[in-house]
Design a protein around this motif. Structure first.
Motif, PDB file in Angstrom:
ATOM      1  N   PHE A 192       0.909  -1.286   0.050  1.00  0.00           N
ATOM      2  CA  PHE A 192      -0.046   0.075  -0.114  1.00  0.00           C
ATOM      3  C   PHE A 192       0.632   1.285  -0.123  1.00  0.00           C
ATOM      4  O   PHE A 192       1.822   1.431   0.703  1.00  0.00           O
ATOM      5  N   LEU A 193       0.386   2.276  -0.848  1.00  0.00           N
ATOM      6  CA  LEU A 193       1.206   3.611  -0.701  1.00  0.00           C
ATOM      7  C   LEU A 193       0.150   4.616  -0.297  1.00  0.00           C
ATOM      8  O   LEU A 193      -0.901   4.755  -0.916  1.00  0.00           O
ATOM      9  N   ILE A 194       0.730   5.024   0.952  1.00  0.00           N
ATOM     10  CA  ILE A 194      -0.511   5.892   1.434  1.00  0.00           C
ATOM     11  C   ILE A 194       0.113   7.467   1.088  1.00  0.00           C
ATOM     12  O   ILE A 194       1.332   7.752   1.467  1.00  0.00           O
ATOM     13  N   TYR A 224       0.018  11.568   1.474  1.00  0.00           N
ATOM     14  CA  TYR A 224      -0.887  12.639   2.297  1.00  0.00           C
ATOM     15  C   TYR A 224      -0.450  13.909   1.652  1.00  0.00           C
ATOM     16  O   TYR A 224       0.664  14.277   1.155  1.00  0.00           O
ATOM     17  N   THR A 225      -1.554  14.941   1.500  1.00  0.00           N
ATOM     18  CA  THR A 225      -1.228  16.035   0.687  1.00  0.00           C
ATOM     19  C   THR A 225      -1.187  17.199   1.892  1.00  0.00           C
ATOM     20  O   THR A 225      -1.472  17.179   3.087  1.00  0.00           O
ATOM     21  N   THR A 226      -0.598  18.497   1.291  1.00  0.00           N
ATOM     22  CA  THR A 226      -0.372  19.469   2.130  1.00  0.00           C
ATOM     23  C   THR A 226      -1.694  20.064   2.717  1.00  0.00           C
ATOM     24  O   THR A 226      -1.514  20.805   3.772  1.00  0.00           O
ATOM     25  N   ASP A 227      -2.751  19.691   2.159  1.00  0.00           N
ATOM     26  CA  ASP A 227      -3.959  20.283   2.927  1.00  0.00           C
ATOM     27  C   ASP A 227      -4.651  19.166   3.731  1.00  0.00           C
ATOM     28  O   ASP A 227      -5.805  19.510   3.965  1.00  0.00           O
ATOM     29  N   GLY A 228      -3.945  18.425   4.198  1.00  0.00           N
ATOM     30  CA  GLY A 228      -4.671  17.380   5.096  1.00  0.00           C
ATOM     31  C   GLY A 228      -5.278  16.066   4.524  1.00  0.00           C
ATOM     32  O   GLY A 228      -6.033  15.396   5.108  1.00  0.00           O
ATOM     33  N   GLN A 229      -5.435  15.972   3.054  1.00  0.00           N
ATOM     34  CA  GLN A 229      -6.376  14.788   2.358  1.00  0.00           C
ATOM     35  C   GLN A 229      -5.288  13.549   2.527  1.00  0.00           C
ATOM     36  O   GLN A 229      -4.002  13.575   2.333  1.00  0.00           O
ATOM     37  N   THR A 230      -5.741  12.319   2.512  1.00  0.00           N
ATOM     38  CA  THR A 230      -5.124  11.182   2.377  1.00  0.00           C
ATOM     39  C   THR A 230      -5.912  10.377   1.276  1.00  0.00           C
ATOM     40  O   THR A 230      -7.145  10.111   1.125  1.00  0.00           O
ATOM     41  N   SER A 231      -4.926   9.467   0.619  1.00  0.00           N
ATOM     42  CA  SER A 231      -5.399   8.777  -0.383  1.00  0.00           C
ATOM     43  C   SER A 231      -4.503   7.498  -0.384  1.00  0.00           C
ATOM     44  O   SER A 231      -3.378   7.600   0.022  1.00  0.00           O
ATOM     45  N   VAL A 232      -4.994   6.065  -0.641  1.00  0.00           N
ATOM     46  CA  VAL A 232      -4.222   5.029  -0.502  1.00  0.00           C
ATOM     47  C   VAL A 232      -4.467   4.193  -1.949  1.00  0.00           C
ATOM     48  O   VAL A 232      -5.307   4.168  -2.549  1.00  0.00           O
ATOM     49  N   ALA A 233      -3.272   3.663  -2.342  1.00  0.00           N
ATOM     50  CA  ALA A 233      -3.212   3.065  -3.529  1.00  0.00           C
ATOM     51  C   ALA A 233      -2.687   1.493  -3.079  1.00  0.00           C
ATOM     52  O   ALA A 233      -1.467   1.561  -2.629  1.00  0.00           O
ATOM     53  N   LYS A 234      -3.290   0.732  -4.124  1.00  0.00           N
ATOM     54  CA  LYS A 234      -2.679  -0.729  -3.877  1.00  0.00           C
ATOM     55  C   LYS A 234      -1.755  -0.893  -5.188  1.00  0.00           C
ATOM     56  O   LYS A 234      -1.959  -0.637  -6.211  1.00  0.00           O
ATOM     57  N   ILE A 235      -0.536  -1.378  -4.484  1.00  0.00           N
ATOM     58  CA  ILE A 235       0.555  -1.497  -5.606  1.00  0.00           C
ATOM     59  C   ILE A 235       0.945  -2.945  -5.606  1.00  0.00           C
ATOM     60  O   ILE A 235       1.167  -3.415  -4.405  1.00  0.00           O
ATOM     61  N   GLU A 236       1.411  -3.361  -6.939  1.00  0.00           N
ATOM     62  CA  GLU A 236       1.927  -4.716  -6.880  1.00  0.00           C
ATOM     63  C   GLU A 236       3.135  -4.757  -7.541  1.00  0.00           C
ATOM     64  O   GLU A 236       3.364  -4.037  -8.659  1.00  0.00           O
ATOM     65  N   ARG A 237       4.362  -5.068  -7.118  1.00  0.00           N
ATOM     66  CA  ARG A 237       5.580  -5.383  -7.463  1.00  0.00           C
ATOM     67  C   ARG A 237       5.744  -6.805  -8.039  1.00  0.00           C
ATOM     68  O   ARG A 237       5.427  -7.775  -7.248  1.00  0.00           O
ATOM     69  N   ASN A 238       6.269  -6.818  -9.272  1.00  0.00           N
ATOM     70  CA  ASN A 238       6.567  -8.278  -9.751  1.00  0.00           C
ATOM     71  C   ASN A 238       7.813  -8.651 -10.580  1.00  0.00           C
ATOM     72  O   ASN A 238       8.417  -7.310 -10.998  1.00  0.00           O
TER      73      ASN A 238
END
Length: 186
Positions: free
Chosen positions: A168-170, A172-186
């Motif tokens: 997971f890549l989380i 964080y933006t400077t205005d307090g927002q958060t977003s999560v990305a599911k990342i696959e490494r192969n």
């Protein structure tokens, strides 16, 4: 005979434009005055119901002007839902003049983030419509592997030292927002 006395009193302010435009995480207010006489300042007022108003900012006025002047104010913390805006201009005599009311229904705009390629072999590029404060790479069970500070949109992350798998890549933006990305490494 009939006599008439015409007295013309100049209005303290002639406003030709007042707009409220939603942005990613704010509302941009713009207004234009065509003339100003003894104007001191503008209080920027906001209401959620159009009845109860609170001053959220103040902009200094020009004082006296016979030419068009443009003003701006950014509401960096709009309310979720309805936001009514008006301007209260105060002149040297403390006489109030109100602008028309403008309404912005602010549901907020989600972070637009993309990451590519996914799956990735070793490098992952992150783009975002918001300024990035940091990103954290974690395992599926929540262990922090790496924190990336001072990221910019378009920056690539080197994942080559981590084993193949899901992360997971989380973001964080400077205005307090958060977003999560599911990342696959192969």
């Amino acid at each position: 005979g009939v006599s008439a006395l015409n007295i013309y009193t100049a209005l303290p302010l002639t406003m030709s434009k007042f707009t409220a435009d939603p942005r990613a995480h704010s509302v941009q207010l713009h207004w234009t005055t065509e003339t100003e006489q003894n104007s001191r300042y503008f209080n920027v007022e906001r209401s959620q119901d159009g009845t109860n108003w609170a001053t959220i900012g103040q902009v200094t006025a020009a004082g006296n002007s016979q030419s068009a002047l443009q003003y701006n104010y950014v509401d960096g913390q709009p309310l979720t839902g309805a936001n009514y805006y008006r301007l209260l201009e105060i002149d040297d005599n403390n006489t109030p003049t109100y602008s028309p009311v403008r309404n912005v229904d602010f549901a907020g705009v989600a972070i637009s983030m993309s990451w590519y390629p996914n799956p990735t072999h070793d490098r992952l590029t992150i783009t975002s419509n918001s300024a990035i404060q940091s990103a954290t790479l974690t395992t599926l069970d929540g262990r922090t592997l790496q924190v990336y500070n001072g990221m910019t949109s378009g920056q690539s992350l080197d994942l080559s030292r981590y084993p193949f798998g899901i992360y997971f890549l989380i973001l964080y933006t400077t205005d307090g927002q958060t977003s999560v990305a599911k990342i696959e490494r192969n």
